[in-house]
Design a protein around this motif. Structure first.
Motif, PDB file in Angstrom:
ATOM      1  N   PRO A  95      52.846 -17.576 -20.079  1.00 17.16           N
ATOM      2  CA  PRO A  95      51.406 -17.794 -19.885  1.00 17.16           C
ATOM      3  C   PRO A  95      50.919 -16.949 -18.706  1.00 17.16           C
ATOM      4  O   PRO A  95      51.510 -16.954 -17.636  1.00 17.16           O
ATOM      5  N   SER A  96      49.861 -16.206 -18.940  1.00 20.21           N
ATOM      6  CA  SER A  96      49.324 -15.376 -17.861  1.00 20.21           C
ATOM      7  C   SER A  96      47.834 -15.636 -17.716  1.00 20.21           C
ATOM      8  O   SER A  96      47.182 -16.142 -18.622  1.00 20.21           O
ATOM      9  N   ASP A  97      47.307 -15.282 -16.573  1.00 22.23           N
ATOM     10  CA  ASP A  97      45.889 -15.494 -16.267  1.00 22.23           C
ATOM     11  C   ASP A  97      45.443 -16.904 -16.628  1.00 22.23           C
ATOM     12  O   ASP A  97      44.440 -17.112 -17.309  1.00 22.23           O
ATOM     13  N   THR A  98      46.199 -17.863 -16.173  1.00 24.18           N
ATOM     14  CA  THR A  98      45.880 -19.245 -16.483  1.00 24.18           C
ATOM     15  C   THR A  98      45.448 -19.974 -15.217  1.00 24.18           C
ATOM     16  O   THR A  98      45.811 -19.586 -14.111  1.00 24.18           O
ATOM     17  N   LEU A  99      44.671 -21.003 -15.404  1.00 25.76           N
ATOM     18  CA  LEU A  99      44.252 -21.832 -14.280  1.00 25.76           C
ATOM     19  C   LEU A  99      45.178 -23.032 -14.113  1.00 25.76           C
ATOM     20  O   LEU A  99      44.957 -23.867 -13.253  1.00 25.76           O
ATOM     21  N   LEU A 100      46.215 -23.091 -14.944  1.00 24.68           N
ATOM     22  CA  LEU A 100      47.154 -24.198 -14.873  1.00 24.68           C
ATOM     23  C   LEU A 100      48.246 -23.897 -13.858  1.00 24.68           C
ATOM     24  O   LEU A 100      48.616 -22.749 -13.653  1.00 24.68           O
ATOM     25  N   THR A 101      48.761 -24.944 -13.263  1.00 26.45           N
ATOM     26  CA  THR A 101      49.852 -24.810 -12.303  1.00 26.45           C
ATOM     27  C   THR A 101      51.182 -25.103 -12.993  1.00 26.45           C
ATOM     28  O   THR A 101      51.209 -25.583 -14.128  1.00 26.45           O
ATOM     29  N   TRP A 102      52.273 -24.842 -12.276  1.00 26.12           N
ATOM     30  CA  TRP A 102      53.594 -25.169 -12.810  1.00 26.12           C
ATOM     31  C   TRP A 102      53.684 -26.672 -13.079  1.00 26.12           C
ATOM     32  O   TRP A 102      54.256 -27.109 -14.061  1.00 26.12           O
ATOM     33  N   GLU A 121      45.637 -28.491 -22.601  1.00 24.09           N
ATOM     34  CA  GLU A 121      45.429 -27.276 -21.813  1.00 24.09           C
ATOM     35  C   GLU A 121      43.938 -26.964 -21.717  1.00 24.09           C
ATOM     36  O   GLU A 121      43.417 -26.656 -20.637  1.00 24.09           O
ATOM     37  N   GLN A 122      43.252 -27.046 -22.861  1.00 17.33           N
ATOM     38  CA  GLN A 122      41.812 -26.760 -22.883  1.00 17.33           C
ATOM     39  C   GLN A 122      41.035 -27.782 -22.061  1.00 17.33           C
ATOM     40  O   GLN A 122      40.120 -27.421 -21.317  1.00 17.33           O
ATOM     41  N   LYS A 123      41.397 -29.052 -22.173  1.00 19.02           N
ATOM     42  CA  LYS A 123      40.716 -30.095 -21.390  1.00 19.02           C
ATOM     43  C   LYS A 123      40.921 -29.891 -19.896  1.00 19.02           C
ATOM     44  O   LYS A 123      39.990 -30.061 -19.106  1.00 19.02           O
ATOM     45  N   ILE A 124      42.140 -29.549 -19.511  1.00 21.43           N
ATOM     46  CA  ILE A 124      42.452 -29.357 -18.094  1.00 21.43           C
ATOM     47  C   ILE A 124      41.597 -28.236 -17.517  1.00 21.43           C
ATOM     48  O   ILE A 124      41.003 -28.372 -16.445  1.00 21.43           O
ATOM     49  N   VAL A 125      41.509 -27.125 -18.234  1.00 22.47           N
ATOM     50  CA  VAL A 125      40.729 -25.983 -17.759  1.00 22.47           C
ATOM     51  C   VAL A 125      39.235 -26.313 -17.766  1.00 22.47           C
ATOM     52  O   VAL A 125      38.524 -26.065 -16.780  1.00 22.47           O
ATOM     53  N   ALA A 126      38.750 -26.884 -18.868  1.00 22.23           N
ATOM     54  CA  ALA A 126      37.316 -27.170 -18.998  1.00 22.23           C
ATOM     55  C   ALA A 126      36.832 -28.175 -17.956  1.00 22.23           C
ATOM     56  O   ALA A 126      35.744 -28.021 -17.394  1.00 22.23           O
ATOM     57  N   ARG A 127      37.637 -29.192 -17.695  1.00 18.79           N
ATOM     58  CA  ARG A 127      37.227 -30.259 -16.769  1.00 18.79           C
ATOM     59  C   ARG A 127      37.740 -30.051 -15.351  1.00 18.79           C
ATOM     60  O   ARG A 127      37.428 -30.835 -14.459  1.00 18.79           O
ATOM     61  N   GLY A 128      38.560 -29.024 -15.154  1.00 20.51           N
ATOM     62  CA  GLY A 128      39.116 -28.784 -13.822  1.00 20.51           C
ATOM     63  C   GLY A 128      40.015 -29.916 -13.356  1.00 20.51           C
ATOM     64  O   GLY A 128      39.975 -30.309 -12.190  1.00 20.51           O
ATOM     65  N   ILE A 129      40.838 -30.424 -14.254  1.00 17.39           N
ATOM     66  CA  ILE A 129      41.713 -31.562 -13.937  1.00 17.39           C
ATOM     67  C   ILE A 129      42.892 -31.065 -13.092  1.00 17.39           C
ATOM     68  O   ILE A 129      43.621 -30.169 -13.497  1.00 17.39           O
ATOM     69  N   SER A 130      43.056 -31.660 -11.930  1.00 12.46           N
ATOM     70  CA  SER A 130      44.169 -31.278 -11.059  1.00 12.46           C
ATOM     71  C   SER A 130      45.475 -31.831 -11.632  1.00 12.46           C
ATOM     72  O   SER A 130      45.472 -32.715 -12.487  1.00 12.46           O
ATOM     73  N   SER A 131      46.586 -31.325 -11.125  1.00 18.31           N
ATOM     74  CA  SER A 131      47.881 -31.792 -11.630  1.00 18.31           C
ATOM     75  C   SER A 131      48.105 -33.267 -11.296  1.00 18.31           C
ATOM     76  O   SER A 131      48.675 -34.005 -12.093  1.00 18.31           O
TER      77      SER A 131
END
Length: 180
Positions: A95-102, A121-131
């Motif tokens: 995965p590259s250029d992602t807003l997700l963390t390890w 993955e889409q929900k996390i990015v769209a809502r800015g859900i932290s880990s």
């Protein structure tokens, strides 16, 4: 040394605000870079493990001790090595250029099907859900699942008799049941 002109209070306040923004955004960029390197490194570790030590079904000819032996030899956590191999298996392209963390990815790997992972993955990015928020969401989902399974368990409960209490029957009782 030349004397500097006096700085008015509003200009100084603007300067402090601007510098604080720069420091904050710089820290954010550093954290994103570190996380992207964690993701890349973990994926590459998984790739090497799969390439050299696992077959097409991601099984080891060395048996279940593979990750334990690697962990001892490399002085790293066995669970992390296992997660790296799983990460490579689940995400065959890094995965590259992602807003997700390890941490996001390690939590996403708990979902067995790709469709659910992609949805999250889409929900996390769209809502800015932290880990940490995502970890709580998964915990809540598991609690709901346990509640549903406990309701099912209650519906299917078994009533057991008293321990060590047996009913004695005679041979005549058996013959009487056959004729009825």
């Amino acid at each position: 040394m030349p004397k500097l002109p006096a700085l008015n209070p509003s200009a100084y306040t603007k300067l402090v605000k601007r510098l604080a923004q720069e420091i904050h955004s710089g820290r954010e960029r550093i954290l994103r870079f570190v996380d992207s390197q964690k993701i890349l490194t973990s994926w590459r570790i998984g790739q090497h493990i799969a390439k050299y030590l696992l077959d097409e079904d991601f099984k080891s000819p060395m048996g279940s001790n593979l990750f334990g032996q690697l962990a001892r030899d490399l002085e790293v956590n066995k669970r992390h090595l296992n997660e790296c191999a799983q990460f490579y298996r689940i995400y065959p392209k890094v995965p590259s250029d992602t807003l997700l963390t390890w941490t996001h990815y390690s939590l996403l790997m708990r979902f067995p099907d790709e469709e659910t992972r992609k949805m999250w993955e889409q929900k996390i990015v769209a809502r800015g859900i932290s880990s940490s928020e995502f970890k709580k969401i998964i915990y809540d989902l598991n609690q709901k699942r346990k509640e549903v399974s406990s309701v099912v368990d209650e519906q299917l409960s078994i009533t057991k008799g008293l321990l060590y209490l047996y009913r004695m029957i005679s041979a005549d009782d058996i013959h009487d049941q056959d004729t009825q």
